[in-house]
Design a protein around this motif. Structure first.
Motif, PDB file in Angstrom:
ATOM      1  N   LEU A 141       0.844  -1.205   0.000  1.00 51.77           N
ATOM      2  CA  LEU A 141       0.000   0.000   0.000  1.00 51.77           C
ATOM      3  C   LEU A 141       0.875   1.248   0.000  1.00 51.77           C
ATOM      4  CD1 LEU A 141      -2.774  -1.006   2.621  1.00 51.77           C
ATOM      5  CD2 LEU A 141      -3.047  -0.886   0.140  1.00 51.77           C
ATOM      6  N   GLU A 142       1.927   1.234   0.829  1.00 51.83           N
ATOM      7  CA  GLU A 142       2.854   2.385   0.897  1.00 51.83           C
ATOM      8  C   GLU A 142       3.502   2.620  -0.463  1.00 51.83           C
ATOM      9  OE1 GLU A 142       3.869   4.692   2.953  1.00 51.83           O
ATOM     10  OE2 GLU A 142       2.554   4.120   4.623  1.00 51.83           O
ATOM     11  N   ALA A 143       3.897   1.520  -1.091  1.00 56.64           N
ATOM     12  CA  ALA A 143       4.621   1.626  -2.369  1.00 56.64           C
ATOM     13  C   ALA A 143       3.698   2.015  -3.525  1.00 56.64           C
ATOM     14  CB  ALA A 143       5.305   0.292  -2.675  1.00 56.64           C
ATOM     15  N   ASN A 144       2.394   1.821  -3.333  1.00 51.32           N
ATOM     16  CA  ASN A 144       1.467   2.075  -4.450  1.00 51.32           C
ATOM     17  C   ASN A 144       0.501   3.229  -4.187  1.00 51.32           C
ATOM     18  OD1 ASN A 144       1.802  -0.139  -6.666  1.00 51.32           O
ATOM     19  ND2 ASN A 144       2.123  -1.133  -4.691  1.00 51.32           N
ATOM     20  N   LYS A 145       0.853   4.095  -3.252  1.00 52.12           N
ATOM     21  CA  LYS A 145      -0.003   5.247  -2.904  1.00 52.12           C
ATOM     22  C   LYS A 145      -0.447   5.976  -4.158  1.00 52.12           C
ATOM     23  CE  LYS A 145       1.261   6.673   1.723  1.00 52.12           C
ATOM     24  NZ  LYS A 145       2.187   7.449   2.536  1.00 52.12           N
ATOM     25  N   GLY A 146      -1.730   6.332  -4.205  1.00 53.84           N
ATOM     26  CA  GLY A 146      -2.240   7.068  -5.367  1.00 53.84           C
ATOM     27  C   GLY A 146      -2.737   6.165  -6.478  1.00 53.84           C
ATOM     28  N   LYS A 147      -2.460   4.865  -6.371  1.00 56.25           N
ATOM     29  CA  LYS A 147      -2.875   3.938  -7.443  1.00 56.25           C
ATOM     30  C   LYS A 147      -3.777   2.812  -6.917  1.00 56.25           C
ATOM     31  CE  LYS A 147       1.504   3.130  -8.559  1.00 56.25           C
ATOM     32  NZ  LYS A 147       2.657   2.464  -9.124  1.00 56.25           N
ATOM     33  N   ILE A 148      -4.149   2.901  -5.624  1.00 61.29           N
ATOM     34  CA  ILE A 148      -4.866   1.762  -5.023  1.00 61.29           C
ATOM     35  C   ILE A 148      -6.379   1.893  -5.219  1.00 61.29           C
ATOM     36  CG2 ILE A 148      -5.263   0.485  -2.862  1.00 61.29           C
ATOM     37  CD1 ILE A 148      -2.604   2.169  -1.958  1.00 61.29           C
ATOM     38  N   ASN A 149      -6.986   0.821  -5.720  1.00 61.73           N
ATOM     39  CA  ASN A 149      -8.449   0.787  -5.885  1.00 61.73           C
ATOM     40  C   ASN A 149      -9.079  -0.050  -4.787  1.00 61.73           C
ATOM     41  OD1 ASN A 149      -8.760   2.288  -8.233  1.00 61.73           O
ATOM     42  ND2 ASN A 149      -8.130   0.535  -9.481  1.00 61.73           N
ATOM     43  N   LEU A 150      -9.999   0.578  -4.074  1.00 64.45           N
ATOM     44  CA  LEU A 150     -10.684  -0.092  -2.968  1.00 64.45           C
ATOM     45  C   LEU A 150     -12.159  -0.227  -3.353  1.00 64.45           C
ATOM     46  CD1 LEU A 150     -10.814  -0.759   0.207  1.00 64.45           C
ATOM     47  CD2 LEU A 150     -11.279   1.648   0.503  1.00 64.45           C
ATOM     48  N   ALA A 151     -12.624  -1.476  -3.447  1.00 62.49           N
ATOM     49  CA  ALA A 151     -14.036  -1.683  -3.849  1.00 62.49           C
ATOM     50  C   ALA A 151     -14.959  -1.532  -2.651  1.00 62.49           C
ATOM     51  CB  ALA A 151     -14.191  -3.079  -4.434  1.00 62.49           C
ATOM     52  N   ASN A 152     -16.155  -1.027  -2.903  1.00 60.14           N
ATOM     53  CA  ASN A 152     -17.175  -1.053  -1.838  1.00 60.14           C
ATOM     54  C   ASN A 152     -18.572  -1.119  -2.447  1.00 60.14           C
ATOM     55  OD1 ASN A 152     -18.155   1.559  -2.369  1.00 60.14           O
ATOM     56  ND2 ASN A 152     -16.798   2.517  -0.875  1.00 60.14           N
ATOM     57  N   ALA A 153     -19.574  -1.185  -1.574  1.00 57.16           N
ATOM     58  CA  ALA A 153     -20.956  -1.310  -2.049  1.00 57.16           C
ATOM     59  C   ALA A 153     -21.674   0.040  -1.973  1.00 57.16           C
ATOM     60  CB  ALA A 153     -21.681  -2.379  -1.228  1.00 57.16           C
ATOM     61  N   GLY A 154     -20.924   1.112  -2.107  1.00 56.38           N
ATOM     62  CA  GLY A 154     -21.524   2.452  -2.115  1.00 56.38           C
ATOM     63  C   GLY A 154     -21.412   3.154  -0.780  1.00 56.38           C
ATOM     64  N   LEU A 155     -21.617   4.462  -0.789  1.00 51.54           N
ATOM     65  CA  LEU A 155     -21.536   5.251   0.450  1.00 51.54           C
ATOM     66  C   LEU A 155     -22.573   4.753   1.442  1.00 51.54           C
ATOM     67  CD1 LEU A 155     -21.220   9.007  -0.598  1.00 51.54           C
ATOM     68  CD2 LEU A 155     -19.454   7.480   0.248  1.00 51.54           C
ATOM     69  N   GLY A 156     -22.129   4.468   2.638  1.00 54.64           N
ATOM     70  CA  GLY A 156     -23.053   3.994   3.672  1.00 54.64           C
ATOM     71  C   GLY A 156     -23.016   2.485   3.822  1.00 54.64           C
ATOM     72  N   ALA A 157     -22.410   1.807   2.846  1.00 55.15           N
ATOM     73  CA  ALA A 157     -22.317   0.343   2.935  1.00 55.15           C
ATOM     74  C   ALA A 157     -21.302  -0.023   4.016  1.00 55.15           C
ATOM     75  CB  ALA A 157     -21.897  -0.237   1.603  1.00 55.15           C
ATOM     76  N   ALA A 158     -21.370  -1.255   4.455  1.00 51.31           N
ATOM     77  CA  ALA A 158     -20.443  -1.726   5.474  1.00 51.31           C
ATOM     78  C   ALA A 158     -19.010  -1.672   4.949  1.00 51.31           C
ATOM     79  CB  ALA A 158     -20.813  -3.154   5.847  1.00 51.31           C
ATOM     80  N   SER A 159     -18.840  -2.061   3.703  1.00 59.47           N
ATOM     81  CA  SER A 159     -17.511  -2.060   3.083  1.00 59.47           C
ATOM     82  C   SER A 159     -16.973  -0.636   2.979  1.00 59.47           C
ATOM     83  CB  SER A 159     -17.589  -2.697   1.699  1.00 59.47           C
ATOM     84  OG  SER A 159     -18.740  -2.240   1.023  1.00 59.47           O
ATOM     85  N   HIS A 160     -17.875   0.325   2.796  1.00 57.88           N
ATOM     86  CA  HIS A 160     -17.441   1.726   2.747  1.00 57.88           C
ATOM     87  C   HIS A 160     -16.942   2.158   4.120  1.00 57.88           C
ATOM     88  CE1 HIS A 160     -18.509   6.107   3.254  1.00 57.88           C
ATOM     89  NE2 HIS A 160     -17.519   6.125   2.397  1.00 57.88           N
ATOM     90  N   LEU A 161     -17.715   1.819   5.152  1.00 59.44           N
ATOM     91  CA  LEU A 161     -17.349   2.197   6.513  1.00 59.44           C
ATOM     92  C   LEU A 161     -15.987   1.601   6.878  1.00 59.44           C
ATOM     93  CD1 LEU A 161     -18.225   3.491   9.217  1.00 59.44           C
ATOM     94  CD2 LEU A 161     -19.263   1.316   9.804  1.00 59.44           C
ATOM     95  N   CYS A 162     -15.826   0.327   6.592  1.00 56.09           N
ATOM     96  CA  CYS A 162     -14.569  -0.353   6.914  1.00 56.09           C
ATOM     97  C   CYS A 162     -13.411   0.283   6.148  1.00 56.09           C
ATOM     98  CB  CYS A 162     -14.703  -1.834   6.582  1.00 56.09           C
ATOM     99  SG  CYS A 162     -13.225  -2.781   6.893  1.00 56.09           S
ATOM    100  N   GLY A 163     -13.617   0.557   4.855  1.00 55.34           N
ATOM    101  CA  GLY A 163     -12.571   1.171   4.026  1.00 55.34           C
ATOM    102  C   GLY A 163     -12.226   2.573   4.496  1.00 55.34           C
ATOM    103  N   LEU A 164     -13.248   3.279   4.952  1.00 51.28           N
ATOM    104  CA  LEU A 164     -13.050   4.643   5.455  1.00 51.28           C
ATOM    105  C   LEU A 164     -12.154   4.611   6.691  1.00 51.28           C
ATOM    106  CD1 LEU A 164     -14.355   7.431   4.786  1.00 51.28           C
ATOM    107  CD2 LEU A 164     -15.977   6.963   6.605  1.00 51.28           C
ATOM    108  N   LEU A 165     -12.469   3.705   7.623  1.00 50.45           N
ATOM    109  CA  LEU A 165     -11.666   3.596   8.846  1.00 50.45           C
ATOM    110  C   LEU A 165     -10.243   3.167   8.520  1.00 50.45           C
ATOM    111  CD1 LEU A 165     -14.201   1.859  11.261  1.00 50.45           C
ATOM    112  CD2 LEU A 165     -13.518   4.257  11.246  1.00 50.45           C
ATOM    113  N   LEU A 166     -10.127   2.293   7.551  1.00 51.86           N
ATOM    114  CA  LEU A 166      -8.811   1.801   7.153  1.00 51.86           C
ATOM    115  C   LEU A 166      -7.961   2.948   6.602  1.00 51.86           C
ATOM    116  CD1 LEU A 166      -7.512  -1.056   7.022  1.00 51.86           C
ATOM    117  CD2 LEU A 166      -8.099  -1.077   4.601  1.00 51.86           C
ATOM    118  N   GLN A 167      -8.559   3.744   5.717  1.00 55.06           N
ATOM    119  CA  GLN A 167      -7.818   4.876   5.131  1.00 55.06           C
ATOM    120  C   GLN A 167      -7.444   5.896   6.201  1.00 55.06           C
ATOM    121  OE1 GLN A 167      -9.323   6.252   1.080  1.00 55.06           O
ATOM    122  NE2 GLN A 167     -11.030   5.036   1.818  1.00 55.06           N
ATOM    123  N   GLN A 168      -8.401   6.143   7.127  1.00 55.68           N
ATOM    124  CA  GLN A 168      -8.127   7.101   8.209  1.00 55.68           C
ATOM    125  C   GLN A 168      -6.991   6.599   9.094  1.00 55.68           C
ATOM    126  OE1 GLN A 168     -11.779   7.625  10.371  1.00 55.68           O
ATOM    127  NE2 GLN A 168     -12.415   9.393   9.167  1.00 55.68           N
TER     128      GLN A 168
END
Ligand code: ASP
Length: 323
Positions: A141-168
């Motif tokens: 992730l460190e080596a690929n900053k700016g190029k990483i694609n994170l899939a989710n099921a839309g804003l408000g989805a569980a995957s979005h929440l988890c991805g948001l916390l991960l990025q934070q």
């Protein structure tokens, strides 16, 4: 006096009219695509619930999109006769903070029927991702900053929440790619079109077991006991202290559904959650079926209020909104 008598008569007539519920097919709206975790819970539950509701036909209507808010809107506007229900997840509590013009009022437009289960999430990656462990993933992730694609099921989805916390927590911004559910997102992850995703164990366990995706960590503070997942570290023990996301699912009806009906559904739900096959299926996928006390409308509503209070500030701090 006359007014009270009329009101009592009306209540009696309504109760009598619904005494035979269900008399026709019931639709459970799943606000995500078919084949994903919410859908799987719904299909399993429908089978157990049917046995408790005079063998009524229960069909699943997958209305995915906008992180589950399209399906929830559909149910908020449906006839309040007990024949259209909503099976939603934590998105019920995260959407109010995310959507500026939500088409329904979370706490006012539904009858709360009760909670079903709690499901941990896993952090997974595309099969060709070179990292095999969480520390290796961090380096990638460190080596690929700016190029990483994170899939989710839309804003408000569980995957979005988890991805948001991960990025934070990691302080790494990723390009999010929204889908109508994590089933289509999983297809693209398997095909390598997206890099990583957080998803419920109910959807990822089989893929992890079959070695079709890379699995890095679980999102709960305790390691899981499901054989295919037991070796995975928690994000909490891997340096993201306090990282803890568990996804709950629950059942709702449109506001104003007669109490005679919601009581019947609630009683059937309580029995369905004890159905040995349902419990076995859920446990095999890392989900925990909740106790009777939580399969209660009033309790669940209080819980959703607390979840809104918990996640709202987190989401607002991330500055994420949708119209
Ligand atoms: N797991 C999805 C989510 O991220 C929803 C789904 O497809 O069931 O919310």
């Amino acid at each position: 006096m006359k007014r009270y008598m009329l009101a009592a008569l009306a209540a009696l007539t309504t109760t009598a009219a619904f005494a035979e519920y269900p008399e026709k097919q019931i639709t459970i709206v799943v606000p995500f695509a078919a084949g994903g975790p919410t859908d799987k819970v719904a299909r399993d539950l429908a089978e157990a619930l049917r046995k408790q509701l005079n063998n009524a036909t229960i069909i699943i209507d997958n209305t995915g999109g906008a992180g589950g808010t399209l399906g929830a809107t559909k149910v908020a506007r449906a006839a309040n006769d007990g024949y259209t229900l909503l099976l939603h997840h934590i998105g019920m509590a995260t959407s109010p903070a995310l959507y500026r013009s939500l088409q329904y009022k979370t706490l006012e437009d539904f009858e709360y029927l009760g909670m079903i289960n709690e499901v941990p999430m896993t952090l997974i990656g595309k099969p060709t991702l070179p990292a095999n462990t969480y520390p290796e993933l961090l380096k990638w992730l460190e080596a690929n900053k700016g190029k990483i694609n994170l899939a989710n099921a839309g804003l408000g989805a569980a995957s979005h929440l988890c991805g948001l916390l991960l990025q934070q927590s990691l302080k790494i911004d990723m390009q999010t790619v929204p889908y109508k559910g994590t089933a289509p997102a999983m297809n693209d992850l398997l095909g390598g079109q997206v890099d990583i995703m957080c998803d419920q164990t109910t959807n990822t366990t089989g893929q992890i077991e079959a070695g079709k995706v890379k699995a890095y960590a679980v999102t709960t503070t305790k390691r899981l006991t499901t054989p295919a997942l037991a070796k995975l570290p928690t994000l909490d023990e891997s340096g993201l202290k306090g990282f803890n996301v568990s996804i709950w699912h629950a059942l709702y009806a449109p506001k104003g559904t007669p109490k005679a009906v919601t009581d019947k559904i609630n009683a059937a739900l309580k029995l369905a959650l004890k159905d040995p096959q349902f419990v076995k299926n859920q446990e095999a996928l890392g989900a925990v079926v909740v106790s009777d006390a939580r399969t209660n409308g009033a309790e669940h509503k209080k819980f959703v209020e607390a979840e809104i209070a918990k996640w709202g500030p987190v989401i607002k701090a991330a500055g994420q909104y949708a119209d």
